[in-house]
Structures are given as structure tokens and as C-alpha cells.
Enzyme design. Structure first.
Site, mmCIF file in Angstrom:
data_model
loop_
_atom_site.group_PDB
_atom_site.id
_atom_site.type_symbol
_atom_site.label_atom_id
_atom_site.label_comp_id
_atom_site.label_asym_id
_atom_site.label_seq_id
_atom_site.Cartn_x
_atom_site.Cartn_y
_atom_site.Cartn_z
ATOM 1 N N THR A 128 1.304 3.945 0.162
ATOM 2 C CA THR A 128 1.541 3.090 1.330
ATOM 3 C C THR A 128 0.248 2.792 2.077
ATOM 4 O O THR A 128 -0.682 3.615 2.057
ATOM 5 C CB THR A 128 2.538 3.784 2.276
ATOM 6 O OG1 THR A 128 2.574 3.094 3.524
ATOM 7 C CG2 THR A 128 2.174 5.247 2.543
ATOM 8 N N ASP A 129 0.242 1.669 2.768
ATOM 9 C CA ASP A 129 -0.943 1.357 3.606
ATOM 10 C C ASP A 129 -1.068 2.327 4.776
ATOM 11 O O ASP A 129 -2.098 2.385 5.437
ATOM 12 C CB ASP A 129 -0.909 -0.094 4.103
ATOM 13 C CG ASP A 129 0.273 -0.447 5.007
ATOM 14 O OD1 ASP A 129 1.150 0.414 5.235
ATOM 15 O OD2 ASP A 129 0.326 -1.603 5.475
ATOM 16 N N GLU A 130 -0.006 3.109 5.034
ATOM 17 C CA GLU A 130 -0.050 4.036 6.178
ATOM 18 C C GLU A 130 -1.008 5.198 5.954
ATOM 19 O O GLU A 130 -1.364 5.889 6.904
ATOM 20 C CB GLU A 130 1.354 4.551 6.509
ATOM 21 C CG GLU A 130 2.285 3.428 6.902
ATOM 22 C CD GLU A 130 3.421 3.830 7.826
ATOM 23 O OE1 GLU A 130 3.448 4.981 8.286
ATOM 24 O OE2 GLU A 130 4.269 2.969 8.081
ATOM 25 N N TYR A 152 5.100 11.499 8.144
ATOM 26 C CA TYR A 152 5.357 10.672 6.953
ATOM 27 C C TYR A 152 4.040 10.280 6.272
ATOM 28 O O TYR A 152 3.848 10.560 5.083
ATOM 29 C CB TYR A 152 6.147 9.407 7.315
ATOM 30 C CG TYR A 152 6.098 8.346 6.217
ATOM 31 C CD1 TYR A 152 6.739 8.550 4.995
ATOM 32 C CD2 TYR A 152 5.376 7.172 6.390
ATOM 33 C CE1 TYR A 152 6.674 7.601 3.975
ATOM 34 C CE2 TYR A 152 5.306 6.214 5.371
ATOM 35 C CZ TYR A 152 5.951 6.434 4.174
ATOM 36 O OH TYR A 152 5.877 5.502 3.164
ATOM 37 N N LYS A 156 2.535 11.408 2.591
ATOM 38 C CA LYS A 156 2.205 10.457 1.513
ATOM 39 C C LYS A 156 0.724 10.620 1.120
ATOM 40 O O LYS A 156 0.383 10.600 -0.067
ATOM 41 C CB LYS A 156 2.468 9.011 1.958
ATOM 42 C CG LYS A 156 3.934 8.646 2.111
ATOM 43 C CD LYS A 156 4.714 8.641 0.801
ATOM 44 C CE LYS A 156 4.338 7.515 -0.130
ATOM 45 N NZ LYS A 156 5.226 7.485 -1.333
HETATM 46 P P1 NAD Z 1 13.976 4.407 0.479
HETATM 47 O O1 NAD Z 1 14.012 5.425 1.569
HETATM 48 O O2 NAD Z 1 14.823 3.198 0.574
HETATM 49 O O3 NAD Z 1 14.295 5.099 -0.931
HETATM 50 C C1 NAD Z 1 13.788 6.361 -1.280
HETATM 51 C C2 NAD Z 1 14.606 6.828 -2.479
HETATM 52 O O4 NAD Z 1 14.082 8.095 -2.894
HETATM 53 C C3 NAD Z 1 16.094 7.047 -2.170
HETATM 54 O O5 NAD Z 1 16.873 6.505 -3.196
HETATM 55 C C4 NAD Z 1 16.245 8.556 -2.117
HETATM 56 O O6 NAD Z 1 17.540 9.017 -2.485
HETATM 57 C C5 NAD Z 1 15.189 8.981 -3.125
HETATM 58 N N1 NAD Z 1 14.725 10.355 -2.892
HETATM 59 C C6 NAD Z 1 14.326 10.926 -1.723
HETATM 60 N N2 NAD Z 1 13.988 12.217 -1.925
HETATM 61 C C7 NAD Z 1 14.153 12.451 -3.257
HETATM 62 C C8 NAD Z 1 13.952 13.583 -4.076
HETATM 63 N N3 NAD Z 1 13.512 14.740 -3.576
HETATM 64 N N4 NAD Z 1 14.215 13.476 -5.397
HETATM 65 C C9 NAD Z 1 14.676 12.313 -5.933
HETATM 66 N N5 NAD Z 1 14.897 11.218 -5.194
HETATM 67 C C10 NAD Z 1 14.633 11.276 -3.873
HETATM 68 O O7 NAD Z 1 12.426 4.024 0.355
HETATM 69 P P2 NAD Z 1 11.706 2.646 -0.008
HETATM 70 O O8 NAD Z 1 11.481 1.902 1.233
HETATM 71 O O9 NAD Z 1 12.372 2.019 -1.162
HETATM 72 O O10 NAD Z 1 10.290 3.221 -0.472
HETATM 73 C C11 NAD Z 1 10.057 3.561 -1.837
HETATM 74 C C12 NAD Z 1 8.623 4.042 -1.971
HETATM 75 O O11 NAD Z 1 7.720 3.019 -1.524
HETATM 76 C C13 NAD Z 1 8.299 5.269 -1.122
HETATM 77 O O12 NAD Z 1 7.460 6.116 -1.872
HETATM 78 C C14 NAD Z 1 7.553 4.715 0.088
HETATM 79 O O13 NAD Z 1 6.661 5.660 0.608
HETATM 80 C C15 NAD Z 1 6.836 3.523 -0.538
HETATM 81 N N6 NAD Z 1 6.568 2.400 0.350
HETATM 82 C C16 NAD Z 1 7.564 1.868 1.117
HETATM 83 C C17 NAD Z 1 7.274 0.747 1.904
HETATM 84 C C18 NAD Z 1 8.322 0.123 2.786
HETATM 85 O O14 NAD Z 1 7.966 -0.649 3.674
HETATM 86 N N7 NAD Z 1 9.603 0.372 2.596
HETATM 87 C C19 NAD Z 1 5.985 0.185 1.897
HETATM 88 C C20 NAD Z 1 4.989 0.792 1.106
HETATM 89 C C21 NAD Z 1 5.295 1.878 0.311
HETATM 90 O O1 DAU Z 2 3.482 -0.026 5.986
HETATM 91 C C1 DAU Z 2 4.241 0.590 4.979
HETATM 92 C C2 DAU Z 2 5.301 1.441 5.617
HETATM 93 O O2 DAU Z 2 6.190 0.529 6.272
HETATM 94 C C3 DAU Z 2 6.076 2.295 4.618
HETATM 95 O O3 DAU Z 2 5.179 3.208 4.037
HETATM 96 C C4 DAU Z 2 7.223 3.036 5.322
HETATM 97 O O4 DAU Z 2 7.986 3.742 4.369
HETATM 98 C C5 DAU Z 2 8.098 2.013 6.005
HETATM 99 O O5 DAU Z 2 9.095 2.668 6.739
HETATM 100 C C6 DAU Z 2 7.273 1.133 6.927
HETATM 101 O O6 DAU Z 2 6.803 1.909 8.074
HETATM 102 P P1 DAU Z 2 6.733 1.250 9.538
HETATM 103 O O7 DAU Z 2 6.622 2.311 10.523
HETATM 104 O O8 DAU Z 2 5.729 0.162 9.554
HETATM 105 O O9 DAU Z 2 8.190 0.516 9.520
HETATM 106 P P2 DAU Z 2 9.342 0.399 10.585
HETATM 107 O O10 DAU Z 2 10.266 -0.647 10.103
HETATM 108 O O11 DAU Z 2 9.886 1.718 10.966
HETATM 109 O O12 DAU Z 2 8.580 -0.182 11.885
HETATM 110 C C7 DAU Z 2 7.898 -1.430 11.846
HETATM 111 C C8 DAU Z 2 7.287 -1.673 13.238
HETATM 112 O O13 DAU Z 2 8.354 -1.929 14.170
HETATM 113 C C9 DAU Z 2 6.531 -0.510 13.812
HETATM 114 O O14 DAU Z 2 5.469 -1.008 14.628
HETATM 115 C C10 DAU Z 2 7.544 0.210 14.693
HETATM 116 C C11 DAU Z 2 8.377 -0.939 15.212
HETATM 117 N N1 DAU Z 2 9.801 -0.638 15.443
HETATM 118 C C12 DAU Z 2 10.515 -0.001 14.480
HETATM 119 C C13 DAU Z 2 11.846 0.276 14.633
HETATM 120 C C14 DAU Z 2 12.633 1.000 13.587
HETATM 121 C C15 DAU Z 2 10.404 -1.043 16.630
HETATM 122 O O15 DAU Z 2 9.757 -1.646 17.511
HETATM 123 N N2 DAU Z 2 11.731 -0.782 16.790
HETATM 124 C C16 DAU Z 2 12.476 -0.134 15.852
HETATM 125 O O16 DAU Z 2 13.686 0.081 16.089
#
Ligand code: NAD
Ligand code: DAU
Length: 339
Positions: A128-130, A152, A156
Site C-alpha cells: 500500500t502507499d500507506e 495498519y 503492512k
Molecule cells: P479487504 O479487507 O476487503 O479483504 C481482505 C481479505 O483478506 C478478506 O477476504 C479477509 O477475509 C481476508 N483475510 C484477512 N485475514 C486473513 C487471514 N489471516 N488469512 C486469510 N485471509 C484473511 O481488503 P482489500 O481492500 O481488498 O485489500 C486487499 C489488499 O490490498 C490488502 O493487502 C490491502 O492492504 C491492500 N491494499 C488495499 C487498498 C484499498 O484501498 N482497499 C489499497 C492498496 C492496497
Molecule cells: O491508500 C491505500 C489505503 O487506502 C489502503 O492501504 C487501506 O487498506 C484502505 O483502507 C485505504 O486507507 P484510507 O485510510 O485512505 O481509506 P479510508 O476509506 O478509511 O479513508 C479515506 C479518507 O477519508 C481518509 O482521509 C479518512 C477519511 N474518512 C474515512 C472514513 C471511513 C472520513 O473522512 N470519514 C470516514 O468515515
């Protein structure tokens, strides 16, 4: 360079991005045998994969990436692992950091060990970019140091460090993608965009932390999956790629856009107490993935429109998720703005 695989183990494939990746592979590379391993936490959902149930070349295994014995037996039947499995929500990591350390660090290590033992062709870690932490100015490049600030992002980052250590010490053929904030259909309604959309459908308040000014690079999920696929098949072993659009959008702009698409009043927006340690800006330098031939195909306006329509058309998917434990989490997370 090009790589091809016969059997892929997709960890976390029942989640949001993982299930889109499975859909992408079934359409684009139908000859690849896929095993999905997923623990089905609150964020995992078999409904995301229902289209593939019973199909040849696809199977689902319910299990934990921390279960070394299970992972080892599945890795023995695969030529590569793509790892999506993680605890992923920043706000939940502030409530229960240890669940994140367990899966995102130890679970990643278990997968690395199995990929090494079975001499896999590739291990792709979806990062992730985080990991770069907040970037007030400029853009993060792949060689920048990690400065994670939430449990988180720190988990990561730690998982990534383990994977890099396996690459350096044991020759693990590692690939890493660092994607930006991803949105689209099938996203659990705790992340900003699905919270805003599903709340607006029910005329509930749209909660924005502090003043809604925090900036993200919102990436449509299909674009993210295509980037991961391209890195998996074309990138040199050992490489890391940022994946993002380069655009910057504030939370307030997202909320306003959602309300405009849905023709709902701006008065639904509610400013609430800030996320502790809130990272106010992430921004990626995407020159490396651009040079590989990837670019985003979906604009934010188009992607958001498609996402709103999908949630409007699929209440049977998200309504059951917004019950019980969900509202406990919600009440605990959202507090009135204290100035
Ligand atoms: P999500 O939370 O929707 O899905 C995570 C999945 O992992 C779920 O199906 C969950 O059941 C499974 N899981 C959790 N713990 C587990 C374990 N111990 N063993 C097996 N399975 C397990 O997440 P997402 O948003 O689809 O993210 C997927 C990946 O991409 C993550 O690694 C996240 O860090 C990364 N990522 C997410 C974003 C985003 O914005 N959503 C952006 C960049 C990177
Ligand atoms: O950037 C990649 C990441 O993006 C992934 O690695 C994470 O898994 C994913 O959850 C996401 O993290 P963020 O913290 O950026 O996403 P989130 O949707 O939680 O929040 C986006 C922005 O909006 C952040 O600045 C917080 C704000 N926010 C979030 C929620 C849930 C609000 O203002 N209100 C809210 O209710």
C-alpha cells in the site's frame, strides 16, 4: 520479460480487491488454475466469488494465512502466490492493533516461507502507499524510506520488510505493488466511499473526519487489478511498483460528488472528530509503472458514477453487512466533532 503461470494461490481472494482480481484472471487468463485461500473475516465474503463456484480451474479453501501447515500444503500445489490477505481498515487498527500484526506481519511471513520452500516462480505482495506515511509535499518514489504512522500501515510495512528480507536472504522471487486508495463495487461499507454511498441511499449523515480536507489518490479497482496482473507477469523479479492515478481528491470533494450523483442535499455532510494520527495526504510517483505500459483507464468521475449505481442496484449485497457488529463498530468509531 514475461512470465506465465499454471496454478496461482490467491490469498485474501474473497475480499474487495482480491475478488476483483480473481474475476480479472478468469476473464483474461482463463487457462490459469486458481486456488483462493481466505479466512472469511468480517471483510471476506463468498458472495463476491459466487460466479466462479463449481467452475473447473477454480477452488475456494477456507483458512488462515497464519496456518503454516495449510499454507504449505496449498503452496505445494501452486507455482506462485499473490497475497491480498490482510486486515485493511485503518480505523479498526486503532481499536485492535494485534489482529493487524498477526495477519499482516506473521501471515505474510508464513506465505514467504512456503513460497521459498516450494521454489515458486513469484511471490507478489499487495502492499500500500500507506507504508510511506503522510506526504505533505511531493510524491513518494519506490525507493523512499517507510514512515508508517498507524498500526495498519506499520503492519503492512513490517510485512513488506519480512518479504524483502526473504528476497535478500533466500532469493525469494519477490514482486511488490503499492497501490493507492482503491474503490469500486463489492467494497465493505467501512471505507470512505461505500460509507458515503450507502449512508446517502438511506439519508443518513455522511461522516467526514475533521474538516474533510485529507487528500487521497482514488484508484478504480479494475485499474488496480490490471496493474497487479501486469507486474505479476511482466516485471523483473525483485521490483516494487507504485500504482495510482496521480490525481488528488479531498474527502469533502468525494462527499460532494456522491451527493451530486445521487441528487441529495449537501446538508447530509457531518464533520466528526478526526481519526487519531490521520495522514492528511498520500501522493505517488507513478513513473515506474507507467514505463511498464500501465495507465489508469477509469476517471474518478466515471468510476464513482459506476460505483454509486452498483450500490444502488445491489442492496442485497451490502444491507446484510450493515447490521449487528457493524453498528457497534460504527458507534465506537464516529464521535461528535470536538473543537
Ligand atoms: P479487504 O479487507 O476487503 O479483504 C481482505 C481479505 O483478506 C478478506 O477476504 C479477509 O477475509 C481476508 N483475510 C484477512 N485475514 C486473513 C487471514 N489471516 N488469512 C486469510 N485471509 C484473511 O481488503 P482489500 O481492500 O481488498 O485489500 C486487499 C489488499 O490490498 C490488502 O493487502 C490491502 O492492504 C491492500 N491494499 C488495499 C487498498 C484499498 O484501498 N482497499 C489499497 C492498496 C492496497
Ligand atoms: O491508500 C491505500 C489505503 O487506502 C489502503 O492501504 C487501506 O487498506 C484502505 O483502507 C485505504 O486507507 P484510507 O485510510 O485512505 O481509506 P479510508 O476509506 O478509511 O479513508 C479515506 C479518507 O477519508 C481518509 O482521509 C479518512 C477519511 N474518512 C474515512 C472514513 C471511513 C472520513 O473522512 N470519514 C470516514 O468515515
Amino acid at each position: 520479460m514475461t512470465r506465465s503461470f499454471k496454478r496461482l494461490l490467491i490469498a485474501g481472494g474473497a475480499g474487495f480487491i482480491g475478488s476483483h482480481f480473481v474475476r480479472y484472471l478468469r476473464a483474461a487468463r482463463s487457462d490459469v488454475e486458481i486456488t483462493v485461500l481466505d479466512k472469511l473475516t468480517y471483510a471476506g465474503n463468498l458472495a463476491n466469488l459466487v460466479d466462479f463456484e463449481g467452475q473447473a480451474g477454480y477452488r475456494f479453501v477456507h483458512g488462515d494465512i497464519c496456518d503454516a501447515e495449510l499454507v504449505d500444503s496449498l503452496a505445494a500445489q501452486a507455482d506462485a502466490i499473490v497475497n491480498f490477505a490482510a486486515e485493511t481498515h485503518v480505523d479498526r487498527s486503532l481499536m485492535d492493533p494485534f489482529a493487524f500484526i498477526e495477519t499482516d506481519v506473521r501471515g505474510t511471513a508464513v506465505l514467504c516461507e512456503a513460497a521459498r520452500k516450494h521454489d515458486h516462480q513469484a511471490f507478489l505482495l499487495v502492499s500500500t502507499d500507506e507504508v510511506y506515511g503522510e506526504v505533505r509535499q511531493g510524491r513518494s518514489e519506490e525507493d523512499d524510506v517507510f514512515r508508517p504512522r498507524s498500526p495498519y500501515s506499520a503492519s503492512k510495512a513490517a510485512g513488506e520488510h519480512i518479504a524483502h528480507a526473504y528476497a535478500a536472504s533466500f532469493g525469494l522471487p519477490l514482486l511488490v505493488t503499492r497501490g493507492s486508495n482503491t474503490y469500486g463495487p463489492f467494497q465493505y461499507p467501512e471505507k470512505l466511499i461505500p460509507v458515503l454511498i450507502t449512508n446517502a441511499i438511506d439519508d443518513l449523515r455522511l461522516p467526514l473526519y475533521n474538516d474533510g480536507s485529507a487528500v487521497r489518490d482514488y484508484l478504480f479497482v479494475d485499474d488496480h487489478c490490471r496493474g497487479i496482473d501486469q507486474v505479476l507477469h511482466e516485471a523483473p523479479s525483485g521490483s516494487v511498483f507504485n500504482i495510482g492515478t496521480g490525481a488528488e481528491t479531498s474527502g469533502l470533494q468525494v462527499a460532494e460528488a456522491v451527493l451530486e450523483i445521487m441528487a441529495k442535499p449537501r446538508s447530509l455532510i457531518e464533520f466528526v472528530a478526526d481519526r487519531p494520527g490521520h495522514d492528511y495526504r498520500y501522493a505517488l510517483d507513478v513513473a515506474r509503472i507507467t514505463a511498464l505500459g500501465w495507465e489508469p483507464q477509469v476517471t474518478f468521475a466515471d468510476g464513482l458514477q459506476r460505483t454509486v449505481r452498483w450500490y444502488q442496484d445491489h442492496p442485497e449485497w451490502w444491507r446484510p453487512l450493515k447490521s449487528g457488529e457493524y453498528w457497534e463498530y460504527y458507534r465506537r468509531n464516529y464521535r461528535p466533532l470536538v473543537s
